[in-house]
Design an enzyme around this catalytic site. Sequence first.
Site, PDB file in Angstrom:
ATOM      1  N   GLU A 185      53.346  28.096  50.353  1.00  0.00           N
ATOM      2  CA  GLU A 185      52.174  28.602  51.089  1.00  0.00           C
ATOM      3  C   GLU A 185      51.325  29.572  50.271  1.00  0.00           C
ATOM      4  O   GLU A 185      50.092  29.543  50.366  1.00  0.00           O
ATOM      5  CB  GLU A 185      52.597  29.253  52.426  1.00  0.00           C
ATOM      6  N   ASP A 212      61.818  26.152  51.951  1.00  0.00           N
ATOM      7  CA  ASP A 212      61.609  26.623  53.327  1.00  0.00           C
ATOM      8  C   ASP A 212      61.015  25.533  54.230  1.00  0.00           C
ATOM      9  O   ASP A 212      61.080  25.639  55.454  1.00  0.00           O
ATOM     10  CB  ASP A 212      60.670  27.845  53.340  1.00  0.00           C
ATOM     11  N   ARG A 256      89.505  31.941  60.964  1.00  0.00           N
ATOM     12  CA  ARG A 256      88.386  32.876  60.803  1.00  0.00           C
ATOM     13  C   ARG A 256      87.071  32.384  61.389  1.00  0.00           C
ATOM     14  O   ARG A 256      86.852  31.191  61.540  1.00  0.00           O
ATOM     15  CB  ARG A 256      88.145  33.143  59.316  1.00  0.00           C
ATOM     16  N   MET A 314      68.699  30.748  53.336  1.00  0.00           N
ATOM     17  CA  MET A 314      67.304  31.159  53.059  1.00  0.00           C
ATOM     18  C   MET A 314      66.301  30.450  53.987  1.00  0.00           C
ATOM     19  O   MET A 314      66.683  29.645  54.826  1.00  0.00           O
ATOM     20  CB  MET A 314      66.954  30.858  51.610  1.00  0.00           C
ATOM     21  N   ARG A 321      84.190  36.732  58.289  1.00  0.00           N
ATOM     22  CA  ARG A 321      83.709  36.895  56.914  1.00  0.00           C
ATOM     23  C   ARG A 321      82.275  36.381  56.845  1.00  0.00           C
ATOM     24  O   ARG A 321      81.883  35.520  57.629  1.00  0.00           O
ATOM     25  CB  ARG A 321      84.544  36.082  55.917  1.00  0.00           C
ATOM     26  N   HIS A 356      70.429  32.375  46.036  1.00  0.00           N
ATOM     27  CA  HIS A 356      69.658  31.508  45.129  1.00  0.00           C
ATOM     28  C   HIS A 356      70.401  30.256  44.692  1.00  0.00           C
ATOM     29  O   HIS A 356      69.794  29.390  44.053  1.00  0.00           O
ATOM     30  CB  HIS A 356      69.170  32.323  43.933  1.00  0.00           C
TER      31      HIS A 356
END
Length: 347
Positions: free
Chosen positions: A104, A129, A164, A171, A271, A277
């Site tokens: 964008e 994204d 767990r 991201m 956890r 990245h």
Amino acid sequence: MSKKVGILTGGGDCPGLNPAIRAVVRTLSSKGYEVFGFKKGWHGPIANETMTLDMANIDKLLITGGTCLGSSRTNPYNQEGGVEAIKKTFKDQNLHALVAIGGEDTMGVAHKLSSQENLPIVGIPKTIDNDLDATDMTLGFQTAVQIACDAIDRLKTTAESHDRVMVVEIMGRHAGWLTAYAGLAGGADCVITPEFPMEIDEVCKYVQSTESRGKNYAIIAVAEGAKILNKGQEITSQSEHAVDSFGHVQLGGIGDLLKNLLKEKTGRDVRSTNLGHIQRGGTPTAMDRVLSTSLGLECANNILKENWGMMSAFKDGKIQSVTLADGVGRLKTLSEEFYSRCQAFFG
Ligand code: F6P
């Protein structure tokens, strides 16, 4: 004299940039154009920093991640004399066209330079994204979904061994596409995105309901920009984070915050893993190579036809071109329709 075309990649890198560059270079050079790179996003045309593209090795770009041109979040509109410097580079280089590959921010600059300065620019949409409008998919997104899904698969086996709850932070900035796709593909027991804020008690409820149906572990996929509420009040704050030259805050940390809240409220062993990245690294998947190559070919076509101000897009099942204005008109956020598919598996 051959026509000169420059290419730049701006914003966060992702797998698929190099295959798109290859497609543009292969097509245009076979038609007699001279194609070269501008280094590090908009910094390249501002500083007139260029690089030659090695034709002997161009095909290797199909399978390599990252960008051979380098990238940056340089914003010429945020830098004194930035726009004038770009116009000068166009003149000095006798540039026939510029290809901007980006999300964008990069497309926003491309649109402004094209519409306000009348520069011959075309775009290719990229970002993990997947939040650019007018294209159903951006290059890089499919690879990131695969990486995040693989990570969830791995977290599942260790979660099961230790009874767990695993929180995985994904991201996507202000859009929840990546988290929702990876969550659905990975069978997450709860998916939290910026578009659909969730009460902490509701997250706890899903953790408890996995237990009551006999499952000894749970996977919570949370987007880095997600909003978690406590009785209507947002309990996540990103205000102390750094801001880039386009005014975006650097996100990250919500996974740890959620882990602590879940531990305290459910008493479970929790956890959290921030994929960070890793989601932008490595080689593009086969489908991302196909998409990037197709978008690159469409872009080369726009240059051959001198269709300035256009962006390659994948829309309604076909590769086509839309205006840069349409591409940046609105941030494409996660739809209710897609989110409801994730919700079908909560708890
Ligand atoms: O826009 C792509 C993206 O990976 C976002 O999902 C994320 O918020 C941001 O870039 C991270 O940026 P940087 O690489 O500057 O840390």
